[in-house]
Scaffold this active site. Structure first.
Site, PDB file in Angstrom:
ATOM      1  N   ASN A  10       0.876  -1.161  -0.019  1.00  0.00           N
ATOM      2  CA  ASN A  10      -0.106  -0.079  -0.097  1.00  0.00           C
ATOM      3  C   ASN A  10       0.987   1.278  -0.043  1.00  0.00           C
ATOM      4  O   ASN A  10       1.579   1.459   1.031  1.00  0.00           O
ATOM      5  CB  ASN A  10      -0.850  -0.138   1.304  1.00  0.00           C
ATOM      6  N   TRP A  11       1.042   1.804  -1.060  1.00  0.00           N
ATOM      7  CA  TRP A  11       1.837   2.974  -1.167  1.00  0.00           C
ATOM      8  C   TRP A  11       1.468   4.249  -0.619  1.00  0.00           C
ATOM      9  O   TRP A  11       1.975   5.279  -0.513  1.00  0.00           O
ATOM     10  CB  TRP A  11       2.112   3.356  -2.620  1.00  0.00           C
ATOM     11  N   LYS A  12      -0.017   4.289  -0.038  1.00  0.00           N
ATOM     12  CA  LYS A  12      -0.739   5.588   0.285  1.00  0.00           C
ATOM     13  C   LYS A  12      -0.449   6.585  -0.521  1.00  0.00           C
ATOM     14  O   LYS A  12      -0.555   6.497  -1.776  1.00  0.00           O
ATOM     15  CB  LYS A  12      -0.138   5.726   1.794  1.00  0.00           C
ATOM     16  N   HIS A 109      -9.388   1.118   5.609  1.00  0.00           N
ATOM     17  CA  HIS A 109      -7.985   1.562   6.102  1.00  0.00           C
ATOM     18  C   HIS A 109      -8.083   2.214   7.488  1.00  0.00           C
ATOM     19  O   HIS A 109      -9.118   3.428   7.322  1.00  0.00           O
ATOM     20  CB  HIS A 109      -7.154   1.901   4.966  1.00  0.00           C
ATOM     21  N   GLU A 111      -6.684   4.928   8.280  1.00  0.00           N
ATOM     22  CA  GLU A 111      -6.318   6.249   7.795  1.00  0.00           C
ATOM     23  C   GLU A 111      -7.597   6.734   7.088  1.00  0.00           C
ATOM     24  O   GLU A 111      -7.832   8.015   7.345  1.00  0.00           O
ATOM     25  CB  GLU A 111      -5.225   6.184   6.829  1.00  0.00           C
ATOM     26  N   GLU A 179      -5.143  -4.670  11.173  1.00  0.00           N
ATOM     27  CA  GLU A 179      -4.007  -3.563  11.460  1.00  0.00           C
ATOM     28  C   GLU A 179      -3.976  -2.849  12.474  1.00  0.00           C
ATOM     29  O   GLU A 179      -4.851  -2.097  12.698  1.00  0.00           O
ATOM     30  CB  GLU A 179      -4.178  -2.757   9.970  1.00  0.00           C
ATOM     31  N   GLY A 185       3.018   2.459  10.535  1.00  0.00           N
ATOM     32  CA  GLY A 185       3.876   3.455  10.418  1.00  0.00           C
ATOM     33  C   GLY A 185       4.737   4.088  11.500  1.00  0.00           C
ATOM     34  O   GLY A 185       5.303   5.128  11.457  1.00  0.00           O
ATOM     35  N   SER A 221       3.933  -1.928  10.220  1.00  0.00           N
ATOM     36  CA  SER A 221       5.393  -2.073  10.680  1.00  0.00           C
ATOM     37  C   SER A 221       6.149  -3.237   9.756  1.00  0.00           C
ATOM     38  O   SER A 221       7.122  -3.583  10.576  1.00  0.00           O
ATOM     39  CB  SER A 221       5.838  -1.452  11.747  1.00  0.00           C
ATOM     40  N   GLY A 242       3.017  -1.243   4.233  1.00  0.00           N
ATOM     41  CA  GLY A 242       2.975   0.314   3.653  1.00  0.00           C
ATOM     42  C   GLY A 242       4.244   0.658   3.435  1.00  0.00           C
ATOM     43  O   GLY A 242       4.703   0.472   2.245  1.00  0.00           O
ATOM     44  N   GLY A 243       5.080   1.296   4.472  1.00  0.00           N
ATOM     45  CA  GLY A 243       6.342   2.089   4.104  1.00  0.00           C
ATOM     46  C   GLY A 243       7.253   1.341   3.412  1.00  0.00           C
ATOM     47  O   GLY A 243       7.782   1.577   2.469  1.00  0.00           O
TER      48      GLY A 243
HETATM   49  C1  PEP Z   1      -0.668   0.556   5.896  1.00  0.00           C
HETATM   50  O1  PEP Z   1      -0.693   1.112   5.565  1.00  0.00           O
HETATM   51  O2  PEP Z   1      -1.337  -0.596   5.757  1.00  0.00           O
HETATM   52  C2  PEP Z   1       0.539  -0.287   6.901  1.00  0.00           C
HETATM   53  C3  PEP Z   1       0.555  -1.484   7.428  1.00  0.00           C
HETATM   54  O3  PEP Z   1       1.698   0.744   6.897  1.00  0.00           O
HETATM   55  P1  PEP Z   1       3.028   0.538   7.626  1.00  0.00           P
HETATM   56  O4  PEP Z   1       3.550  -0.845   7.057  1.00  0.00           O
HETATM   57  O5  PEP Z   1       3.916   1.673   7.057  1.00  0.00           O
HETATM   58  O6  PEP Z   1       2.911   0.570   8.905  1.00  0.00           O
END
Ligand code: PEP
Length: 265
Positions: A10-12, A109, A111, A179, A185, A221, A242-243
């Site tokens: 997930n590049w957000k 999500h 966010e 999540e 993040g 993470s 994500g990241g």
């Molecule tokens: C996400 O955005 O779904 C996520 C899990 O982010 P990260 O891996 O950066 O914690």
């Protein structure tokens, strides 16, 4: 038949066309038209040991589709609107995602829930639209730090599942991603014990609601350093990254860790 593990990026709100090209070029070692087998040996090949998915910003989906179309790597949306069309400025319909070649869409999500006030009812309506378009919905759930420290994590997550999964869900058109909000993040990862415990609870709840065989992802993470342990945790059928998905090398290594795991549900 057992499903492959799902490794989803997930590049957000990150990335550009050039970043997609760099990502794809790294993964393909610069070989135009290289097959998924070369991309991730043993991962996306016919043995189907893992399924790889990239969810870039919607504006990059067309470009992503062109970059990935011969690879076996799939692409999907990060969100969608519940309606098929209409006066919804700035929104994206599931039909539009489908036209861009998407096979998946993330909904709910944290966010979106936090920054856009989305309720589980909104999420269920979006998931229903994803299903109606013939796409697979990745429905996200997870508790906040306060909810966990006050002992409410299980109730929050089971409540979100009950209200976010629509009656159109089947084990084929639905994936659930756990999540924990405090792990997204932040660099804080839930322990293998915590993940196993919550995924066990989610499995029971989702099996009652949808039936056997829904894949359950962990997200928060995830990095190459923790992916192998997470991917071997009971009831973990993949990861939502994500990241770390922005870095091709890191994402590739996480995907490769999945091929060493057992099949998913
Ligand atoms: C996400 O955005 O779904 C996520 C899990 O982010 P990260 O891996 O950066 O914690």
């Amino acid at each position: 038949m057992a499903k492959p593990k799902l490794i989803a990026g997930n590049w957000k709100m990150n990335g550009s066309k050039a970043d997609i090209d760099t990502w794809a070029a790294h993964i393909f070692a610069g070989e135009a038209g290289a097959t998924a087998k070369k991309l991730l040996p043993g991962v996306s090949d016919s043995e189907n040991k893992a399924e790889i998915l990239l969810c870039p910003p919607a504006i990059l989906l067309d470009h992503t589709g062109k970059a990935l179309k011969t690879t076996g790597v799939k692409w999907g949306g990060q969100d969608c609107h519940a309606e098929a069309s209409g006066a919804h400025t700035g929104d994206i319909s599931t039909g539009m995602l489908k036209e861009m070649g998407c096979t998946y869409a993330i909904v709910g999500h944290s966010e979106r829930r936090q920054n856009h006030g989305e309720t589980s009812e909104n999420v269920a309506n979006k998931a229903r639209a994803v299903h109606a378009a013939g796409l697979v919905a990745i429905i996200c759930v997870g508790e906040t730090d306060d909810e966990r420290t006050s002992g409410k994590a299980e109730d929050i997550v089971t409540g979100q599942l009950k209200n976010s999964i629509p009656d159109t869900a089947t084990p084929e058109n639905t994936v659930v991603a756990y999540e924990p909000v405090w792990a997204i993040g932040t660099g804080k990862v839930a322990s293998a014990e915590d993940i196993a415990q919550m995924h066990g609870i989610i499995r029971d709840s989702v099996t009652k609601q949808v039936g056997d065989g829904v894949r359950l992802l962990y997200g928060g993470s995830v990095k190459v350093a923790n992916a192998p342990e997470i991917l071997h945790t009971p009831n973990v059928d993949g990861v939502l990254v994500g990241g770390a998905s922005l870095k091709a090398e890191e994402f590739q290594a996480i995907a490769l860790a999945a091929q060493k795991g057992a099949k998913a549900v």
